[in-house]
Structure formats: C-alpha cells, structure tokens
Design a protein around this motif. Structure first.
Motif, PDB file in Angstrom:
ATOM      1  N   THR A   8       0.860  -1.189   0.000  1.00 43.44           N
ATOM      2  CA  THR A   8       0.000   0.000   0.000  1.00 43.44           C
ATOM      3  C   THR A   8       0.892   1.233   0.000  1.00 43.44           C
ATOM      4  O   THR A   8       2.040   1.156   0.415  1.00 43.44           O
ATOM      5  CB  THR A   8      -0.875   0.024   1.253  1.00 43.44           C
ATOM      6  N   PRO A   9       0.348   2.374  -0.422  1.00 46.60           N
ATOM      7  CA  PRO A   9       1.162   3.589  -0.368  1.00 46.60           C
ATOM      8  C   PRO A   9       1.617   3.840   1.062  1.00 46.60           C
ATOM      9  O   PRO A   9       0.873   3.616   2.004  1.00 46.60           O
ATOM     10  CB  PRO A   9       0.205   4.693  -0.820  1.00 46.60           C
ATOM     11  N   ARG A  98      -6.231  22.473  -5.139  1.00 48.91           N
ATOM     12  CA  ARG A  98      -5.746  21.135  -4.807  1.00 48.91           C
ATOM     13  C   ARG A  98      -4.237  21.116  -4.916  1.00 48.91           C
ATOM     14  O   ARG A  98      -3.686  21.583  -5.907  1.00 48.91           O
ATOM     15  CB  ARG A  98      -6.312  20.099  -5.791  1.00 48.91           C
ATOM     16  N   ASP A 100      -2.216  18.737  -5.506  1.00 56.19           N
ATOM     17  CA  ASP A 100      -1.600  17.921  -6.565  1.00 56.19           C
ATOM     18  C   ASP A 100      -2.050  18.338  -7.951  1.00 56.19           C
ATOM     19  O   ASP A 100      -1.675  17.718  -8.933  1.00 56.19           O
ATOM     20  CB  ASP A 100      -1.891  16.433  -6.337  1.00 56.19           C
ATOM     21  N   GLN A 101      -2.869  19.387  -8.041  1.00 55.38           N
ATOM     22  CA  GLN A 101      -3.330  19.794  -9.368  1.00 55.38           C
ATOM     23  C   GLN A 101      -3.030  21.258  -9.680  1.00 55.38           C
ATOM     24  O   GLN A 101      -2.563  21.580 -10.760  1.00 55.38           O
ATOM     25  CB  GLN A 101      -4.831  19.581  -9.487  1.00 55.38           C
ATOM     26  N   PHE A 329      -0.084  15.344  -1.862  1.00 52.94           N
ATOM     27  CA  PHE A 329      -1.310  14.544  -1.830  1.00 52.94           C
ATOM     28  C   PHE A 329      -1.153  13.471  -2.886  1.00 52.94           C
ATOM     29  O   PHE A 329      -1.188  13.765  -4.062  1.00 52.94           O
ATOM     30  CB  PHE A 329      -2.492  15.460  -2.161  1.00 52.94           C
ATOM     31  N   HIS A 330      -0.986  12.223  -2.453  1.00 56.08           N
ATOM     32  CA  HIS A 330      -0.914  11.146  -3.440  1.00 56.08           C
ATOM     33  C   HIS A 330      -2.319  10.558  -3.568  1.00 56.08           C
ATOM     34  O   HIS A 330      -3.091  10.899  -4.430  1.00 56.08           O
ATOM     35  CB  HIS A 330       0.127  10.119  -3.013  1.00 56.08           C
ATOM     36  N   LYS A 331      -2.681   9.648  -2.661  1.00 57.28           N
ATOM     37  CA  LYS A 331      -4.081   9.211  -2.632  1.00 57.28           C
ATOM     38  C   LYS A 331      -4.793   9.766  -1.413  1.00 57.28           C
ATOM     39  O   LYS A 331      -5.986   9.587  -1.235  1.00 57.28           O
ATOM     40  CB  LYS A 331      -4.170   7.681  -2.610  1.00 57.28           C
TER      41      LYS A 331
END
Lengths: 361, 268
Positions: A8-9, A98, A100-101, A329-331
């Motif tokens: 898992t991450p 966000r 990560d965006q 922020f990955h997941k």
C-alpha cells in the motif's frame, strides 16, 4: 507483475511519550509548528456533559476570514507586512486549490511565503524555487519560498522589485485565501477593512458536541507505549480505535455489518458514556495550545476517566505540514497529531502523515 | 502533478445526455474532458464531419468540484481503421482533422498499428478492449511512438459493462505494459452515460491492476493527458515553435492601394 499490488502507499506514524511537567517536553513546539489546522476533536470518557472550561475556549476560538480572488502580491506588499505580518502571527492558506493539481500558496507566521506551483506557472513566473521532492519521472511541481522578513527583502531592493513584478505583471496569481491573525501586542488592525475591495467574509469556527453511549474502549496505561499483553493496548491500536470511535463506526465485529468488521482491541472495558467535542474551521495553534493546557487541568479534580484525547487534523491541501516540510497529496493528504493525556500529567503524542510527506519532527 | 483529464467521452446526438455526462465529470474532479467523435470508415458513407460546437453546449461550463475554475471541454476525433486506404485522412495536410483539438486512431490489424506508430500524424492510439488482441505488441514501433510523443489509451467503460470485456481489458493492458514499461499511457472512460464515469483517484488505483506503478498510474490520468493535449496543440504549429493566427482585415489597406497606383500613373 503484481508485487506492487501487495504494497500500500506508505504512511508514517510517530509515537512518543513524555510528561507535561518535564522541562524538555516539546509538546508546545509541536503544536506551534503545525500551522494550518482544520479540525480539533476532544474525547472525554465517562463524561455526560461538556466541561465548562472547554465551552468557553470553544467560543473564544477567534474569527477567520475568507477572501475571494485575492492577488498574491497584496500579501507581499510592504504596507501589509508592516501593518500585519510583523506585528503578530499571520496565517494565510489558499482555499479551493488542490495541492496535486493547481497552484497553492501559504504564508506562515515566520514571515515566509510558500508557493507550490505547477510546471507552466513556474516557467512563466520567473522566481527561483526548488523542485518538489515528490516528483515522479517528470518534474511537474516546484516550491518557491520567499522570506518576507529578510533584510534583503526591504522595499527598493532588487529582490523585492523582482518578486512584486513577477506576481503583479509577469504572471498575476490570484486565489481564494483563508486567513487569520493573532496580534502579539496592542493592535487595531482589521483584516476585513484592509481587504474591503475584495469579497472578504468573516467566519467563526463551528462547534459540535456528541455523547457516545455504551462503547467498548481499550485499556491503556501511561507508562507502556507498546502495551503489555493481557494488561494494556499498544498506542497504534489505540489510535485506530479512536478513529473508529470518532467516526461512529460500530466496533462489535458483527457478522451482519457490511461497513466494518473492526473490533475493539483487547483488553477492553465498556464505557457508559463519552463526550466527543469537535471544532471545525481555520484554527490557530495558539488557541489549540490553550485548549491543551485546559485539558491538562481537567484531572485536577477527581474524575472517573483515566485519559482524555485531543486530536488535531491539518488541511489535506496545504503546501506544508510541520514547519516548512513539504506536504503532498498522493491518494490521501492526512497530516494529523493526537495527544493522549493521563491523570499523572503523562502524555502520549502520536503524529501521522500520508504518502507524500516527510517524517514528522 | 497536472490537472486530471478524461479524454474520451463519446459524442451523442442527445445533447442533454452529453451535458449530464460532462456535469458528472466536473463533479468527480476532472478539469479537462474531450468529446470524442468516432468515425468508422469501414461502414459505407461515413465521412469525417465537423465537431460539435462547445459553446453551444454550455453557456457557462460547470465548475470542477473543489476548485473555482470551470471545466475545459475540447473536441477529439477517433478514426477506426481496418484497411490501409482509411489512413489517407490522417496525413498532416488533411483539412478535416484540423478542426479537432485531438486526433486518435484505433488500428485493427498489426500492420496498421505499425503504420500508426511510425508515420501517422495522430496524438492518441486507442487499444482494443472489447475483443482479444489478435496480434502481439512489438517493442520497436511502441518505442518509436513513445519518442514521437504519442500516447496509448486504455478505455475502461467496457470493463464496467461486461465481465468478459473485463478479462480482455486486463489482458490487453498487461501485454502493452510488458512492452511499453508504463510510459505514455492514459486511461480514459469512453463513457456514454454518467454512471460509467469513475473518479480520478479510483482510476489511479485501477491503473495498479493494469500493471502500472503508483506514480505511473497517477500520471496516466494527469501528466500524460497534459502531454497528449500539448501534442494536439503543436500539430497546428510549425515544430511547436511558431503558430499562425488569422488577422482581422484592416479596412485602411484598401485606400492605400489606389493611392500607389495613382503615384505610378502620374509619372509622365
């Protein structure tokens, strides 16, 4: 092929124990350095009504402001720095962005402006920054840190002029900001009047209380962080249980429950009632510290409970977690800490971060 | 990472259905969607028409959830080729493909896959998901395509509809992964209904099943989509450096021309 499905991450949990009366205790520093806090929840076992001290602190949590579409150069200009940033602790975080965006911005009370920008913006902006630590193969994110209190950032210097030119003319950056100010001395500066020409709205943190009934809770002892078999539970198991209890998940391990087969770690005891008190908003570390001190003194009078907890969640989309450590922020973007306070002023401090985060201090 | 994008939303004549799908995509967190016009040249009388006008679809596009910007809608053309003569439309000088922001090809045979990777002027190569791949991917054409900046697309909505398709989707994706090592892959929905869309983080997890690593899977819905979009933009330019813009005609020019003629005739 499927070896990476088994992993898992990664996430990190740091548990430490100490005593509040210990001079070297770093609880104050940890609270102070976690600048952007979204939610604080307190769980008091064997308590049917909220203690008076907590409700007074809850109402004194202070206002925060949401300013829409504010250009970033406005909080960098010398006038604002002199009136506000240098006269107290000013916290600002971009809202509805966000990490990560989009581009995100944060201003921390040490006087540093942290911009987390994507590739195109970085190339157009023209300010110096570092690559994000959490880039994959292609670098898509850069972090620009500008120290606003530095001597080389006085108005008229080349550095100041370059930053203002970049943020005002080269690539004007604007976003919604959440901001709050804690004055260090006598100050009659009002954020809402300074930013009156943008849409500035005042908010107060929302408070909610819930009484949980007949819930099993693990037995823990202040001296044993790792727990003793048959006698007390591990701190990690306790944190798992606390998350389940705060989210109102049944810990009965019923076969008919589709949501969860989680069961309370053994050894456990059933609590008749517990008080779960939550404050949500843009919360300042100074107030959280006051709350922590209040909870320490909860055990000054004899109480049925053996421990209480204070959990603080950070924003999932903030550019920094503790201090200036980069947050991504990955997941998931969790960065939270939890104090477990015992009767004899012992405490456990658990700090948890997600995938794209450095180890908490 | 870049903004999340879903580059395959099937175009329908029912505008209300299309609007619903795009609103769902904005609600799920996608910042860019591409309306896909599929043309199957094998059927008779199929021609590449003009793309639907995006401005007519929405007067104000829906805002992406969690942000303050509206969703970006672009147009895409997919040509399903089963014979070599169909590829004529996909040359650089073809006038009809210029109207679309993205051009994709869906090759049905190995020879056409080879041609698509090496020579055709496209941005996306779609991989068959609805039937067992008849041919195996070979390393040289895949590497050439990656060097040229072409992305390979995996479509996941057939996997939602039917369990046999699910097997084909996973097996075809794994065989592509073996050869391409996870580079230049995008995962998109191919959705015709709002229920066939899934959120971006869920698709990043689905990418793990297809054999991608954690970072590659997230890149499949963000960074590589951005790559495809930029490749589409540079198709209209010269090597990606110079681009032309139509200049509005200035009326004063017409007055100057007669004046210069008069100057010449004045000379005896």
């Amino acid at each position: 092929m499927y070896s990476n499905l088994e992993k898992t991450p990664r996430h990190l949990l740091v548990c430490e124990k100490s005593n509040f009366k210990n001079e070297k205790s770093r609880h104050g520093i940890h609270v102070e350095n976690h600048y952007f806090n979204y939610r604080v929840s307190v769980l008091i076992p064997e308590c049917g009504a909220l203690p008076a001290g907590l409700s007074t602190i809850g109402s004194s949590f202070g206002k925060y402001y949401l300013v829409k579409n504010l250009p970033v150069y406005e909080i960098v200009e010398q006038q604002f720095l002199d009136l506000c940033v240098k006269k107290g602790s000013f916290y600002a975080l971009s809202y509805n962005t966000r990490i990560d965006q989009d581009n995100s911005a944060a201003l921390i009370p040490a006087g540093k402006l942290i911009l987390s920008v994507d590739k195109d913006t970085y190339e157009e902006l023209g300010l110096e920054g570092q690559q994000s630590q959490y880039s994959h193969k292609a670098v898509m994110r850069h972090i620009i840190t500008i120290d606003l209190t530095d001597a080389s950032f006085a108005p008229g210097t080349k550095k100041y002029k370059r930053v203002i030119w970049a943020l005002k003319e080269k690539k004007p950056l604007a976003c919604d900001f959440l901001m709050a100010w804690h004055p260090s001395g006598e100050g009659d500066f009002s954020l809402s009047s300074y930013f009156a020409k943008y849409q500035c709205k005042e908010h107060t943190p929302s408070v909610s209380t819930k009484i949980l009934r007949d819930i099993p809770s693990p037995v823990i002892s202040g001296g044993e962080l790792k727990g003793k078999p048959e006698e007390s539970c591990d701190s990690q198991e306790f944190l798992d249980w606390l998350g389940a209890a705060s989210a109102d998940i049944d810990c009965n391990n019923e076969a008919s429950s589709f949501l969860s087969t989680y069961c309370c770690p053994e050894p456990s005891v059933v609590m008749g009632q517990a008080c779960l008190w939550t404050v949500t908003g843009f919360l300042l570390p100074e107030k959280i510290y006051m709350l922590l001190e209040q909870l320490r003194h909860y055990f000054d009078e004899p109480k049925l409970a053996h421990w209480t907890t204070l959990t603080v969640h950070g924003f999932a989309d903030s550019p920094v977690s503790w201090g200036v450590a980069e947050h991504g922020f990955h997941k998931g973007g969790e960065n939270l800490y939890n104090f477990v306070i015992f009767r004899n002023h012992d405490y456990w401090l658990q700090m948890a971060v997600g995938t794209q985060d450095g180890c908490p201090p | 990472m870049a903004l999340f994008g879903d580059l395959n939303i099937v175009n329908t004549t029912d505008k209300r259905k299309l609007k619903n799908v795009i609103e769902t995509a904005a609600h799920l967190g996608y910042s860019t969607v591409a309306i896909n016009h599929v043309v199957n040249l094998q059927e008779k009388k199929q021609e590449i028409g003009k793309p639907t006008c995006v401005a007519e679809l929405f007067t104000s596009p829906p805002t992406v959830q969690g942000k303050s910007k509206p969703i970006k809608i672009i147009t895409r053309l997919t040509v399903v080729v089963s014979e070599a003569s169909h590829c004529n439309e996909l040359r650089t000088t073809s006038p009809r493909t210029r109207l679309y922001d993205l051009v994709a090809v869906h090759p049905k045979t190995e020879k056409l896959f080879h041609t698509a990777c090496m020579t055709l002027d496209v941005d996306i190569i779609e991989i068959i998901m609805t039937e067992k791949q008849q041919f195996h991917f070979k390393r040289p054409p895949v590497n050439v395509a990656i060097d040229r900046g072409i992305v390979f697309e995996l479509v996941y909505s057939p996997a939602i509809k039917d369990s046999t398709m699910r097997r084909y989707t996973i097996s075809n994706s794994l065989s592509l992964m073996n050869i391409g090592k996870g580079k230049n892959i995008i995962i998109s929905s191919g959705a015709e209904k709002p229920l066939e869309l899934r959120g971006p983080y869920d698709i990043a997890n689905l990418g793990l099943l297809f054999g991608l690593s954690e970072g590659d899977a997230k890149a499949a819905i963000s960074t590589n989509c951005r790559k495809a979009l930029l490749h589409g933009e540079t198709r209209k330019t010269a090597q990606g450096v110079v681009h032309t813009m139509k200049k509005t005609e200035v009326p004063e020019d017409k007055e100057e021309a007669p004046a210069s003629k008069r100057a010449r005739t004045d000379d005896p």
